[in-house]
Design an enzyme around this catalytic site. Structure first.
Site, short mmCIF file in Angstrom:
data_model
loop_
_atom_site.label_atom_id
_atom_site.label_comp_id
_atom_site.label_asym_id
_atom_site.label_seq_id
_atom_site.Cartn_x
_atom_site.Cartn_y
_atom_site.Cartn_z
N HIS A 163 0.84 -1.19 0.00
CA HIS A 163 0.00 0.00 0.00
C HIS A 163 0.88 1.24 0.00
CE1 HIS A 163 -3.78 -2.10 0.62
NE2 HIS A 163 -3.21 -2.83 1.57
N CYS A 205 -0.63 1.77 -5.15
CA CYS A 205 -1.32 3.00 -5.54
C CYS A 205 -0.30 4.11 -5.77
CB CYS A 205 -2.32 3.41 -4.45
SG CYS A 205 -3.65 2.21 -4.17
#
Length: 392
Positions: A163, A205
């Protein structure tokens, strides 16, 4: 007058001989170097990092193990792979299929298997340990399996997943590594001559922001999504209950599964296979720091290993009864493999089903004399001419 002409011709012969031998030596060296190292490297390493933990991040562990399986299949041994993994999924109480990790809802392949060697496990997966691995600044008692023993002839694949956000990547929800930290680590590697070329690949991301600050030479980078974009999972397994792989890694694997050790597929082919409509984000490639054109860089230069083969100048027969089958493996290098199939009984051949292969040059010629031999011969020839001319 005759003596001067003969002396002039002798000098020309000597100069021509020297130049010819130097040129031949350079050409031979270039051919051998190109054959053995292709991209100029002599060994390959992989640093594979899953920065997540906990059951709901199953897909990140599957991402990393998928790349791990691929580089091993293409020839990089475990001794040259640093695997950093939370390793809390295979034996998680929620896992309906204990001691397994899958990257497909069909569960065709168990990525965990019997031969996974995790080098940094659980809470060992930290920013500090990751940077220490890259830079080689580890404690003296650190075992070899936890060290990146690369050199200035090493090509290194650095794969990361987890992440992240704008120029940062989280490590197990406890700390973060920034794009500046990563850039400085690569610079230390370059200054300490710890790599020849690096392929940095990241699936998270806003992944493309993580390589924005890199400034060291010979680094090629690719990421799953640009600034402001998320990185999405591909699909989930209803029995497992969570997503099992991310889209960017999934479509990389779709390409890599068609590649073998002898493949001529290039990184340009790989990058051209990226389709934002399928990945649901915009993959990026940064190549301004990389010296070679992408259409000349084989996928196996980073995902595979260097295959060294000993060359000999002549063909030899194992026995008089052997059957020789020749297969040309490269039109450009004029090499072919001769396969010997023995007609002896299994007992005589030590009950071995293995085949003996011998690589030799199709256009092999007798070895040429060395430069000193030519010089001696030319000098003797010149003296002889002088003696003859003086006598005349």
């Amino acid at each position: 007058m005759t003596f001067n002409i003969i002396r002039f011709l002798t000098i020309l012969i000597i100069l021509y001989t020297i130049i010819s031998q130097i040129s031949l030596a350079q050409d031979t060296e270039a051919i051998v170097d190109g054959f053995f190292s292709r991209g100029g490297h002599t060994n390959n390493w992989a640093v594979l990092v899953c920065t997540s933990r906990f059951w709901f991040n199953y897909r990140h562990i599957a991402n990393t193990l998928s790349i791990y399986r691929t580089v091993k299949r293409l020839g990089i041994p475990d001794s040259n792979i640093i695997l950093m993994l939370a390793d809390d999924v295979a034996c998680n109480p929620r896992n309906a299929f204990p001691a397994t990790v899958f990257n497909n809802a069909g569960r065709y392949l168990d990525l965990y298997g019997d031969n996974v060697e995790v080098d940094y496990r659980g809470y060992e997966v930290t920013v500090e340990n990751f940077i220490r691995v890259l830079t080689g600044r580890v404690a003296p008692d650190t075992p070899r399996s936890k060290r990146l023993l690369s050199d200035d002839r090493s090509n290194i694949l650095v794969y990361m997943t987890g992440h992240g956000g704008n120029e940062f990547l989280k490590f197990q929800d406890a700390e973060e590594i920034s794009s500046f930290d990563l850039a400085d680590a690569f610079e230390q590697m370059w200054e300490k001559r710890r790599y020849h070329e690096v392929l940095f690949m990241i699936d998270t991301c806003q992944a493309n922001t993580m390589y924005s600050q890199i400034y060291s030479p010979n680094i090629l980078a690719t990421g799953s999504s640009e600034l402001g974009e998320n990185s999405y999972s591909h699909h989930m397994d209803t029995d497992i209950g969570v997503a099992v792989i991310d889209r960017f890694t999934y479509y990389n694997l779709e390409f890599l599964e068609k590649v073998d050790m002898q493949s001529k597929a290039t990184l340009k082919d790989l990058f051209n296979s990226y389709n934002p409509n399928f990945i649901h984000s915009t993959p990026g490639v940064r190549s301004d720091l990389f010296s070679r054109p992408l259409d000349k860089v084989l996928v196996t230069d980073f995902f595979g290993s260097v295959q060294n083969i000993e060359l000999t100048g002549q063909q030899y027969n194992i026995s008089n009864s052997d059957i020789v089958n020749e297969t040309i493996i490269s039109d450009e290098s004029n090499f072919k493999i001769t396969e010997y199939q023995s007609n002896e009984s299994p007992r005589e051949s030590e009950k071995s089903n293995s085949k003996n292969f011998h690589l030799f040059n199709v256009n092999s010629k007798q070895s040429s004399p060395s430069i000193p031999q030519f010089l001696i011969a030319s000098t003797l020839f010149g003296i002889l001419i002088k003696l003859v001319s003086i006598k005349i």
